[in-house]
Design a protein around this motif. Structure first.
Motif, PDB file in Angstrom:
ATOM      1  N   GLY A  95      26.717  37.339  33.112  1.00  0.00           N
ATOM      2  CA  GLY A  95      26.977  36.235  34.023  1.00  0.00           C
ATOM      3  C   GLY A  95      28.283  36.427  34.784  1.00  0.00           C
ATOM      4  O   GLY A  95      28.372  36.086  35.974  1.00  0.00           O
ATOM      5  N   LEU A  96      29.282  36.991  34.121  1.00  0.00           N
ATOM      6  CA  LEU A  96      30.556  37.252  34.789  1.00  0.00           C
ATOM      7  C   LEU A  96      30.407  38.319  35.879  1.00  0.00           C
ATOM      8  O   LEU A  96      31.046  38.240  36.928  1.00  0.00           O
ATOM      9  CB  LEU A  96      31.611  37.684  33.772  1.00  0.00           C
ATOM     10  N   VAL A  97      29.568  39.321  35.633  1.00  0.00           N
ATOM     11  CA  VAL A  97      29.307  40.343  36.650  1.00  0.00           C
ATOM     12  C   VAL A  97      28.697  39.690  37.892  1.00  0.00           C
ATOM     13  O   VAL A  97      29.042  40.040  39.033  1.00  0.00           O
ATOM     14  CB  VAL A  97      28.383  41.451  36.103  1.00  0.00           C
ATOM     15  N   ALA A 125      37.177  46.440  41.818  1.00  0.00           N
ATOM     16  CA  ALA A 125      37.563  47.140  40.588  1.00  0.00           C
ATOM     17  C   ALA A 125      37.309  46.278  39.360  1.00  0.00           C
ATOM     18  O   ALA A 125      36.824  46.761  38.326  1.00  0.00           O
ATOM     19  CB  ALA A 125      39.039  47.540  40.662  1.00  0.00           C
ATOM     20  N   ALA A 126      37.617  44.994  39.459  1.00  0.00           N
ATOM     21  CA  ALA A 126      37.366  44.099  38.326  1.00  0.00           C
ATOM     22  C   ALA A 126      35.880  44.081  37.981  1.00  0.00           C
ATOM     23  O   ALA A 126      35.490  44.104  36.805  1.00  0.00           O
ATOM     24  CB  ALA A 126      37.867  42.694  38.642  1.00  0.00           C
ATOM     25  N   GLY A 127      35.032  44.063  39.002  1.00  0.00           N
ATOM     26  CA  GLY A 127      33.588  44.071  38.765  1.00  0.00           C
ATOM     27  C   GLY A 127      33.111  45.363  38.129  1.00  0.00           C
ATOM     28  O   GLY A 127      32.280  45.349  37.210  1.00  0.00           O
ATOM     29  N   CYS A 128      33.625  46.498  38.586  1.00  0.00           N
ATOM     30  CA  CYS A 128      33.228  47.797  38.012  1.00  0.00           C
ATOM     31  C   CYS A 128      33.638  47.895  36.547  1.00  0.00           C
ATOM     32  O   CYS A 128      32.866  48.360  35.694  1.00  0.00           O
ATOM     33  CB  CYS A 128      33.858  48.931  38.810  1.00  0.00           C
ATOM     34  N   LEU A 141      36.682  31.752  41.400  1.00  0.00           N
ATOM     35  CA  LEU A 141      35.724  32.637  40.724  1.00  0.00           C
ATOM     36  C   LEU A 141      36.432  33.721  39.926  1.00  0.00           C
ATOM     37  O   LEU A 141      36.047  34.023  38.787  1.00  0.00           O
ATOM     38  CB  LEU A 141      34.775  33.259  41.747  1.00  0.00           C
ATOM     39  N   GLN A 142      37.459  34.322  40.516  1.00  0.00           N
ATOM     40  CA  GLN A 142      38.186  35.368  39.793  1.00  0.00           C
ATOM     41  C   GLN A 142      38.964  34.792  38.619  1.00  0.00           C
ATOM     42  O   GLN A 142      39.159  35.470  37.601  1.00  0.00           O
ATOM     43  CB  GLN A 142      39.138  36.098  40.751  1.00  0.00           C
ATOM     44  N   THR A 143      39.379  33.556  38.742  1.00  0.00           N
ATOM     45  CA  THR A 143      40.065  32.894  37.631  1.00  0.00           C
ATOM     46  C   THR A 143      39.123  32.674  36.465  1.00  0.00           C
ATOM     47  O   THR A 143      39.506  32.832  35.304  1.00  0.00           O
ATOM     48  CB  THR A 143      40.654  31.549  38.106  1.00  0.00           C
ATOM     49  N   LEU A 183      32.114  47.497  30.607  1.00  0.00           N
ATOM     50  CA  LEU A 183      32.195  46.802  29.321  1.00  0.00           C
ATOM     51  C   LEU A 183      30.834  46.239  28.920  1.00  0.00           C
ATOM     52  O   LEU A 183      30.486  46.206  27.729  1.00  0.00           O
ATOM     53  CB  LEU A 183      33.235  45.683  29.402  1.00  0.00           C
ATOM     54  N   LEU A 184      30.053  45.813  29.914  1.00  0.00           N
ATOM     55  CA  LEU A 184      28.700  45.342  29.619  1.00  0.00           C
ATOM     56  C   LEU A 184      27.850  46.474  29.047  1.00  0.00           C
ATOM     57  O   LEU A 184      27.049  46.264  28.126  1.00  0.00           O
ATOM     58  CB  LEU A 184      28.068  44.778  30.890  1.00  0.00           C
ATOM     59  N   LEU A 185      28.034  47.685  29.571  1.00  0.00           N
ATOM     60  CA  LEU A 185      27.305  48.844  29.040  1.00  0.00           C
ATOM     61  C   LEU A 185      27.649  49.110  27.588  1.00  0.00           C
ATOM     62  O   LEU A 185      26.797  49.519  26.794  1.00  0.00           O
ATOM     63  CB  LEU A 185      27.599  50.081  29.891  1.00  0.00           C
TER      64      LEU A 185
END
Length: 411
Positions: free
Chosen positions: A373-375, A284-287, A221-223, A292-294
């Motif tokens: 979708g990535l979030v 952290a990657a999710g935050c 998933l992280q990949t 960036l989505l904002l």
């Protein structure tokens, strides 16, 4: 001439420089080269990025046998093969005028990636430095994290001044003139005893299989996330209203963020276990991705984009350390290359499919929908990381390494 007992400092610096070149001229290649290749050849972005899919697919297939190659050939031959294959693939890209030749060049690059990127570098450190390898793996990621920061601006400059084909030849020359001498000088010819070789090919135990499956799912998933960002981060920033130059300038902060996060983690290894590092990395990657989505949907602020890139980069940087140190702690040094190969193979296949599928997805939906979708993928990763923590606690696998090798700097 090679040394029999290489010192950790020069070895990490040498491998780090080689990692920068290897990542920058393969995995990060499409981010800057796609537009120039499309302008000359008329190929679509999806077709061009499909080259990375071919390369990563080959890399995923070959990485599964990493442990066997390391113990049969020795680390030096593996890394030398990686440098030569990467150089040959880049020459092939520079000469490619037809799609079949282009895909064939990427297949050669993929073989070089299997022998020359982080998994091979980590396994080399574990084989050569033995008990000192855990901390040096973290240090290697400090240098390797600069790949995008160093190579994206260089690629931009080379493409603008001499063209994309000549830029490929320059990178090929760097592999032969820089990486190859590093490996020949610093890496010893490694002999493996029959007992060590037998242990290295031993399969996972019943207690270890659930850990490997959960860890493998998290890495897949992280990949998907990191592969998408590696290819589309400059385009994502452009979609928020930035020029190409501005997007490249902000995207280049990805490298320093990775390096700073890894440096902090190295200083805090006595407090942060590999599992804790994994939790922080995914969060952290999710935050960062949410910020960036904002920028795409609410506030098109360059400063917010910078902060998003920095936080995402920090998480991505820590993930590399967790990927390198957690299997070493749980499964031991002797089986490390084999475990890495098994964990990396599905991730690399996902990495191979992600750029192509997501490039196509961008023709069907807006960039904001893709990032959203990535979030969601990150949220699933966080849940799986919690499951992994419970598995480790419920069925702990004793670390075969001394605790100090994981938590104290070597002297």
């Amino acid at each position: 001439m090679t040394t029999d007992s290489p010192r950790p400092g020069p070895l990490v610096w040498g491998l780090g420089i080689a990692q920068i070149l290897a990542w920058g001229s393969s995995y990060y290649w499409p981010a800057l080269f796609t537009a120039a290749v499309a302008a000359e050849t008329g190929w679509s972005a999806t077709v061009i990025v499909s080259g990375l899919t071919v390369g990563l697919s080959v890399s995923g297939i070959l990485t599964r046998g990493l442990g066997h190659r390391m113990h049969r050939w020795g680390p030096r031959r593996v890394m030398v093969a990686g440098a030569m294959l990467l150089a040959a693939g880049l020459v092939g890209l520079g000469l490619a005028h037809h799609l079949m030749a282009y895909w064939l060049a990427w297949a050669v690059l993929g073989a070089g990636m299997a022998c020359g990127l982080y998994d091979a570098g980590f396994a080399t450190l574990a084989a050569v430095l033995k008990e000192k390898s855990a901390l040096t793996i973290a240090r290697l990621t400090l240098l390797g994290g600069l790949a995008s920061t160093v190579c994206w601006p260089i690629s931009h400059f080379l493409i603008e001044t001499i063209g994309w084909r000549a830029a490929c030849f320059v990178y090929a020359g760097l592999h032969v003139s820089v990486s190859l001498p590093i490996f020949l000088r610093l890496l010893p010819k490694q002999a493996v005893t029959p007992v060590a070789a037998a242990r290295a090919v031993a399969g996972p135990t019943a207690a270890e299989r659930p850990l490997m499956l959960t860890m493998g799912a998290i890495l897949v998933l992280q990949t998907l996330l990191s592969a998408t960002m590696a290819v589309h981060l400059p385009g994502l920033l452009q979609a928020s209203g930035l020029s190409l130059t501005g997007a490249v300038a902000i995207a280049a902060w990805l490298g320093p963020a990775q390096v700073v996060a890894r440096a902090v983690q190295t200083l805090l290894t006595a407090r942060l276990t590999p599992l804790a590092t994994l939790f922080i990395a995914v969060g952290a990657a999710g935050c960062g991705l949410a910020l960036l989505l904002l920028t795409l949907t609410v506030w098109s602020w360059p400063l917010l984009a910078v902060v998003g890139v920095l936080i995402y980069g920090a998480g991505n940087g820590l993930l590399t350390i967790a990927k390198g140190t957690l299997p070493l702690q749980l499964f031991g040094r002797e089986r490390y290359a084999r475990v890495l190969g098994h964990l990396a193979a599905p991730s690399l296949i996902a990495q191979a499919l992600a750029p192509l599928l997501l490039t196509w997805a961008l023709t069907q939906t807006a960039m904001s929908g893709l990032v959203g979708g990535l979030v969601a993928l990150v949220a699933v990763s966080l849940g799986l990381t919690a499951v992994l923590g419970r598995q480790v606690k419920a069925a702990p696998v004793p670390s075969p390494l001394p605790a100090e090798s994981l938590h104290r700097p070597s002297r």
